[in-house]
Design a protein around this motif. Sequence first.
Motif, PDB file in Angstrom:
ATOM      1  N   LEU A 101      -5.204  22.493  21.686  1.00  0.00           N
ATOM      2  CA  LEU A 101      -4.899  21.763  20.464  1.00  0.00           C
ATOM      3  C   LEU A 101      -3.347  21.258  20.463  1.00  0.00           C
ATOM      4  N   VAL A 102      -2.406  21.844  20.937  1.00  0.00           N
ATOM      5  CA  VAL A 102      -0.970  21.346  20.938  1.00  0.00           C
ATOM      6  C   VAL A 102      -1.005  19.924  21.778  1.00  0.00           C
ATOM      7  N   GLY A 105      -2.650  17.657  19.256  1.00  0.00           N
ATOM      8  CA  GLY A 105      -1.931  17.393  18.303  1.00  0.00           C
ATOM      9  C   GLY A 105      -2.618  17.603  17.011  1.00  0.00           C
ATOM     10  N   GLY A 106      -2.580  18.749  16.598  1.00  0.00           N
ATOM     11  CA  GLY A 106      -3.350  19.107  15.331  1.00  0.00           C
ATOM     12  C   GLY A 106      -4.244  20.231  15.110  1.00  0.00           C
ATOM     13  N   GLY A 107      -4.835  20.548  13.969  1.00  0.00           N
ATOM     14  CA  GLY A 107      -5.618  21.676  13.682  1.00  0.00           C
ATOM     15  C   GLY A 107      -5.152  23.148  14.240  1.00  0.00           C
ATOM     16  N   LEU A 108      -3.729  23.346  14.290  1.00  0.00           N
ATOM     17  CA  LEU A 108      -3.438  24.563  14.783  1.00  0.00           C
ATOM     18  C   LEU A 108      -3.401  25.629  13.611  1.00  0.00           C
ATOM     19  N   THR A 109      -3.194  25.390  12.361  1.00  0.00           N
ATOM     20  CA  THR A 109      -3.062  26.175  11.201  1.00  0.00           C
ATOM     21  C   THR A 109      -4.446  26.845  11.196  1.00  0.00           C
TER      22      THR A 109
END
Length: 291
Positions: A101-102, A105-109
Amino acid sequence: MSTLPTSSNQPVAVAVGGGGSATVNQVATCIQCGYALQGLPTAGKCPECGTAVADSLRGFLLQFAGRQYLETITKGLSFVLNGILAMVILMIVGFVMAFGLVTAGGGLTAFSVLLTGASTVISLAILWGYWQFTELDPGSAALDTERSSRKVVRVAVVVSAVVAVLSLLIELSGVAGSARGTGAGAAVDTTAAVINGGLRLASAAAWIVQFFAVMRYTRLLGQRMPDAFIVKRCSMYMWLLPVLQTVGILLVGLGPLIALVMYWNLLDRLRKHLKSILATGAPAQLPKMAG
Ligand SMILES: [Zn+2]
């Protein structure tokens, strides 16, 4: 059963009365329901549940314990052992996916919330397992003291469960707060940090207390097989595993993993015995039984 009586079995204390009938003259409780059996005829039945009194006088070995009790602690152990495996798999999957995900780039929360939710569910399953594993044996209810390792495990389990649920709620409310974008300011952040720190401390303390109590409790069950290997390992692990958990991090970070594998294998050995007793009436024949 033809294996009776074994040398490590407790002597059965009975008094023979004038009429040739014997009565229970020791502190003994029914293996099925925990009823106090003193003074009852050894040839009779438990007035509470109908189990033969003699069944409860065969000694403290687990092969003579009540079937329901044995099934409960075996099921508990399976929850613990399978839960630990599930947790390891979740950690590996989580690590790989977070990395992905890193890079993407995104959706980590959202992912982090999902991960916390899943690990909370597994934690609670493991804690439920420890609770079942430390079920009171009705047959040795008279020996269960105020601060037995069994009860210490259960207190730690309750503390851990409360902390796990609170931590999840805090994480969820934090996410909801930031999603609303109101952000009441630094004061809220500080409070959250303090609460989180307190929960982490309580969780660590409960975890340490639980570890030592589980080792003492497992050693007791090892004596009741009897399996000298389990007894010795429990005593050794009480200092070895904490060392691996702390200083062992210097071993390329592998100490805690080695400690977990050793802990898992020891409990699995106990489970093999319990499954064998449930299936055949006798503990498993495993290598190094005499230690
Ligand atoms: Zn009974």
